[in-house]
Design a protein around this motif. Structure first.
Motif, short mmCIF file in Angstrom:
data_model
loop_
_atom_site.label_atom_id
_atom_site.label_comp_id
_atom_site.label_asym_id
_atom_site.label_seq_id
_atom_site.Cartn_x
_atom_site.Cartn_y
_atom_site.Cartn_z
N LEU A 151 -3.58 6.17 9.57
CA LEU A 151 -5.00 6.34 9.28
C LEU A 151 -5.90 5.81 10.39
CD1 LEU A 151 -5.11 5.52 5.46
CD2 LEU A 151 -4.64 7.68 6.62
N ASP A 152 -5.31 5.21 11.44
CA ASP A 152 -6.04 4.78 12.62
C ASP A 152 -7.04 3.66 12.33
OD1 ASP A 152 -6.22 4.96 15.38
OD2 ASP A 152 -7.94 6.31 15.32
N GLY A 153 -6.73 2.83 11.33
CA GLY A 153 -7.58 1.67 11.06
C GLY A 153 -7.35 0.56 12.07
N LEU A 154 -8.17 -0.46 11.99
CA LEU A 154 -8.03 -1.60 12.89
C LEU A 154 -6.76 -2.39 12.58
CD1 LEU A 154 -11.67 -3.01 12.95
CD2 LEU A 154 -10.45 -1.96 14.87
N SER A 155 -6.53 -2.65 11.31
CA SER A 155 -5.38 -3.46 10.88
C SER A 155 -5.38 -3.45 9.36
CB SER A 155 -5.50 -4.90 11.40
OG SER A 155 -6.66 -5.53 10.87
N GLY A 156 -4.40 -4.14 8.79
CA GLY A 156 -4.44 -4.36 7.35
C GLY A 156 -3.47 -3.49 6.58
N ALA A 157 -3.14 -3.97 5.38
CA ALA A 157 -2.19 -3.31 4.50
C ALA A 157 -2.62 -3.53 3.06
CB ALA A 157 -0.79 -3.88 4.73
N MET A 158 -2.08 -2.70 2.18
CA MET A 158 -2.38 -2.83 0.75
C MET A 158 -1.08 -2.86 -0.04
SD MET A 158 -5.19 -3.11 -1.07
CE MET A 158 -6.50 -2.14 -0.30
N LEU A 159 -1.00 -3.78 -0.98
CA LEU A 159 0.10 -3.84 -1.93
C LEU A 159 -0.43 -3.39 -3.28
CD1 LEU A 159 2.99 -4.65 -2.73
CD2 LEU A 159 2.09 -6.95 -3.21
N VAL A 160 0.20 -2.37 -3.87
CA VAL A 160 -0.20 -1.90 -5.20
C VAL A 160 0.96 -2.09 -6.15
CG1 VAL A 160 -1.85 -0.23 -4.29
CG2 VAL A 160 0.51 0.49 -4.70
N GLY A 161 0.64 -2.35 -7.41
CA GLY A 161 1.68 -2.58 -8.41
C GLY A 161 1.08 -2.96 -9.74
N PRO A 162 1.89 -3.45 -10.66
CA PRO A 162 1.38 -3.91 -11.96
C PRO A 162 0.40 -5.07 -11.77
CG PRO A 162 3.78 -3.69 -11.99
CD PRO A 162 3.35 -3.55 -10.57
#
Length: 396
Positions: A222-233
């Motif tokens: 997605l060509d963002g600067l940085s970062g991640a997302m964790l999705v779950g319950p």
């Protein structure tokens, strides 16, 4: 001196890539700092109200990003992390506590095994086992046949170091079912999950919904600067927030990364299927060009041996293998960019898995690559290989 030399080489590459009129992919990380800041400032208002207050410890625009991604992937909760390495370690640690089993089943080429310095064991106290060593994701049969219990099965989609490869949809469904039959939970390393839609023929929500938790990255596709997302319950994500703080990931302000992630979701995500489709055109043309007779060689192919893998790419990224040293190939690539304004290959690396004298490049097709025809690719391959042959002869 070694550091200075590498720094100079990187500056040379960046200058050549920036000046190229034609390239298969442009990364915003290749742009000077001022350009990147100016672009973010100019574009951010299209995805967020810039009259609002800045984020503090994860509220504001960061919370908005979390809500959007949770909804996009079909999960009740999401937590933003500064890095994917941290997000995955935390996720796997949380699942180990819930299952009572600290063993994680994953591929030996998966990111935690190859690119994280043994962090799963050194930092998080987890142990790993490998259901298969074949250059693909494990099969349901291999999961059933695993020698010992494991609490979590981690699947990297796509498996980058094996060539950005994916199973079929039915194979993926079967693998997940096999893990559940062994009372294990399933976590997806989805750093590049965004571009899997074309191969699977399923929407993101359905793909992600197979797993108990998913990590996605914002800077890779997605060509963002940085970062991640964790999705779950919700309960797992709330615990993950506690561990994020313990790991040092509770940052005071993260609005540049969050804004660039929102821009990526808005602009790049809808275009990824077109990149995947065109990567297949590029891969076919590369194979044709490398296998075609080279000028002035009485019918000999441009390359004595090559591999485009997968031959039909599963995503908008794939590998090319050639029987030359990485130094020769990198010099040919940068000279082609400098002399013709065409960047075909960016970086070559010595193969860690193959014999000496074989190098591999990762090819990415992005928006800039959509301008290339198959003939453009074939011509660029011929020009590249002419420089490779000349450079290799001078080294001999």
């Amino acid at each position: 001196m070694g550091d200075v030399s590498e720094r100079d080489e990187r500056r040379r590459r960046l200058a050549a890539w920036k000046a190229s009129g034609r390239t298969l992919w442009r990364s915003s990380a290749d742009r000077p700092l001022g350009e990147r800041l100016a672009a973010l400032a100019a574009d951010a208002s299209s995805v967020h109200d810039l009259d609002g207050w800045t984020d503090v410890y994860g509220d504001g625009v960061v919370a908005e990003l979390e809500s959007r991604v949770a909804d996009l992937l079909g999960f009740p909760a999401a937590a933003f992390f500064p890095t994917g390495t941290m997000a995955q370690q935390v996720a796997l640690r949380c699942w180990a506590g819930r299952t009572g089993n600290t063993t994680v089943a994953l591929h030996p080429l998966a990111h935690p095994e190859v690119h994280e310095g043994g962090a799963l064991s050194v930092v998080s106290g987890l142990r790993t086992v490998h259901p298969t060593s074949a250059p693909r994701l494990p099969t349901a049969e291999e999961i059933h046949a695993a020698d010992e219990p494991f609490g979590t099965l981690m699947l990297e989609l796509p498996l980058r170091d094996a060539g950005f490869v994916l199973p079929t949809w039915d194979e993926l469904v079967a693998v997940v079912a096999a893990a559940r039959e062994r009372d294990a939970v399933v976590h997806f390393d989805g750093a590049r999950l965004w571009e899997c839609v074309t191969h699977f023929g399923r929407p993101l929500r359905e793909i992600a919904g197979l797993a108990d938790s998913v990590y996605v990255s914002f800077y890779k596709s997605l060509d963002g600067l940085s970062g991640a997302m964790l999705v779950g319950p919700s309960a797992v994500v709330e615990e993950a927030r506690v561990w994020r703080h313990r790991y040092g990931g509770q940052l005071f302000q993260q609005y540049p990364a969050a804004l660039s992630a929102l821009l990526g979701l808005e602009r790049e995500l809808p275009r990824l299927p077109s990149y995947v489709a065109h990567a297949r055109v590029v891969a076919t043309a590369l194979a044709e060009g490398l296998g075609a007779p080279a000028p002035g060689t009485a019918g000999l192919p441009a390359a004595p041996w090559f591999r485009v893998h997968p031959r039909t790419p599963h995503t908008h990224q794939f590998q090319v293998w050639l029987p030359y040293g990485a130094a020769v190939l990198n010099e040919a690539a940068v000279r082609q960019a400098e002399e013709t304004g065409v960047t075909l290959f960016r970086r070559w690396f010595e193969s860690g898995a193959g014999p000496p004298g074989v190098a591999v490049a990762e090819v990415t097709v992005g928006s800039a690559g959509l301008e290339w025809t198959a003939d453009d690719v074939r011509r660029a391959v011929v020009e590249f290989m002419a420089r490779v042959v000349a450079g290799n002869a001078s080294d001999d």
